[in-house]
Design an enzyme around this catalytic site. Structure first.
Site, short mmCIF file in Angstrom:
data_model
loop_
_atom_site.label_atom_id
_atom_site.label_comp_id
_atom_site.label_asym_id
_atom_site.label_seq_id
_atom_site.Cartn_x
_atom_site.Cartn_y
_atom_site.Cartn_z
CG HIS A 166 -1.98 1.15 1.23
ND1 HIS A 166 -1.99 2.24 1.50
CD2 HIS A 166 -3.33 0.83 0.66
CE1 HIS A 166 -3.07 2.93 1.43
NE2 HIS A 166 -3.94 2.08 0.98
CG ASP A 182 -7.59 -2.06 -2.68
OD1 ASP A 182 -8.75 -1.82 -2.58
OD2 ASP A 182 -6.63 -1.40 -2.58
#
Length: 441
Positions: free
Chosen positions: A311, A369
């Site tokens: 991330h 995600d």
């Protein structure tokens, strides 16, 4: 909004032999900030910060992220506690008001949201104006932007009562609008909301019920989707939230601002990441091809990247992914779909990422995600609906950030500057005097 920044010293800038002092401030937590609002006035110079990655564009009391430690707080509360112990509307109340509600406040808030879930009957005509194969996000941008044409009584941003009505309308109507976008995309009749269901169960029913038969909401699935909504509610000053604030700084009505946020979220580098992760799993296809893709992911000369791992902000395990991983496995168990090839590929990739030295050293952990894409696929949503669901949840954060900005006496219209590198001053030359150099074709 009263400023809570505390002075923490000064920074001195030396430019062309002159020194200039600027105040240093600290917030509740996080790094200090240099107040450079008077930089241009004092020095005649700007800062250069593409992407605004080192610039605090506002003061906010809503969300705090510590990417190095893997921390995400909503109004001071850890995200895992809220996702595991609370529900969507209670967390929405928290983001909007700064505190968790008591019983009476909760009942009044729930009632207000429930009373606003229906949309204007004529709004349905907007859907028929889109092609049947239109992307649901295209529909969302158009329909949400059109709300300001139907609800004139809540577009005066200087009236606190109208602002409150607009806020409640946005949160209440977004599931109805999103479900209608889904139904339109698959050619099914719209299903109206029901006042006796909770927020997320009501949304699932509007998406999956057909008129020929009733639909019973599975609590395990509804709870998992509720967690997804909570985990995606807000994430500090990301691209779409900054877009909402920038649009709002001009005095635009809240419906237009949220439509702008949806448009920003649509980008694959932002809201489309879980869709990209699932597309990657489909590209890999089968378990026997995983070693090939792991090898490619480790090859610096290969442009392939494992989507859904690592991330930009979190340099530790994404705190939302911990909750999402548990919910993901609960959904897979409840539906009994672990034997699906795509999900088997996902689970094996997850195992490798958590154990392989390369991924652990580089902190390429599975992020939210990765898990949300698998979960939404298992729940029955097509990939082009993933970003719509993200927008539904993020509407609460957007509208909370917008409201905070409107109430901030120090807010100004957004106006970033630039460093100009184009041609210097030159005179216009009439067409008949211009001579272009010949070029090779």
């Amino acid at each position: 909004m009263k400023s809570e920044m505390k002075e923490a010293g000064t920074i001195t800038v030396n430019l062309d032999g002159e020194t200039h002092d600027f105040p240093l401030y600290k917030g509740t937590d996080g790094p200090a900030v240099f107040d450079i609002r008077s930089l241009y006035k004092q020095t005649g110079a700007f800062t250069f910060d593409p992407g605004f990655t080192s610039t605090a564009s506002c003061e906010s009391k809503i969300t705090y992220i510590d990417g190095e430690k893997g921390v995400l707080l909503y109004r001071g509360y850890p995200i895992d506690q809220l996702a595991e112990q609370s529900d969507f509307l209670e967390v929405a109340y928290l983001l909007l008001n700064g505190e968790l509600p008591d019983r009476g406040e909760r009942e009044r808030f729930d009632t207000s949201i429930t009373r606003h879930t229906m949309v204007h009957e004529q709004l349905k005509n907007f859907y028929s104006g889109f092609r049947r194969d239109a992307h649901p996000m295209a529909i969302m941008v158009g329909v949400v932007g059109a709300l300001s044409a139907f609800y004139h009584d809540s577009t005066d941003i200087n009236d606190p009562k109208q602002r409150l009505v607009a806020i409640h309308r946005m949160i209440a109507k977004m599931p109805t609008i999103a479900a209608m976008a889904y139904k339109y995309s698959i050619g099914q009749a719209f299903i109206f909301p029901r006042n006796d269901l909770d927020y997320t169960s009501n949304f699932m029913r509007m998406c999956f019920k057909v008129k020929a038969e009733d639909y019973e909401v599975n609590k395990v699935l509804s709870d998992a989707l509720d967690k997804i909504f909570i985990l995606h509610m807000d994430h500090e000053q990301n691209a779409s939230t900054s877009t909402v604030r920038l649009a709002g700084s001009s005095g635009a009505n809240p419906f237009a601002c949220i439509a702008a946020g949806i448009a920003s979220l649509w980008g694959p580098a932002h809201g489309g990441a879980n869709e990209a992760a699932l597309n990657m799993l489909e590209e890999i296809g089968t378990m026997d091809r995983i070693p090939e893709y792991i090898k490619r992911a480790k090859d610096k000369s290969d442009p392939f990247r494992l989507m859904g791992f690592g991330h930009r902000v979190y340099k530790n395990y994404d705190p939302r992914a911990t909750v999402m991983r548990k919910a993901c496995h609960e959904v897979l168990d409840a539906l009994g779909v672990r034997e699906e090839p795509l999900l088997q590929v996902a689970m094996e990739l997850e195992r490798i990422a958590l154990e392989d030295e390369y991924f652990v050293d580089k902190k390429l952990y599975p992020n939210i995600d990765f898990y949300s894409g698998i979960t939404l696929r298992a729940l029955g949503f097509p990939t082009d609906m993933f970003t719509v669901l993200f927008a539904l949840a993020r509407t609460v954060g957007w509208i909370a950030q917008w409201s905070e900005m409107i109430e901030d006496p120090g807010q100004k219209i957004g106006r970033p500057r630039q460093i100009y590198t184009g041609p210097a001053l030159r005179d216009y030359m009439p067409l008949h005097k211009r001579r272009l150099e010949p070029t090779d074709v």
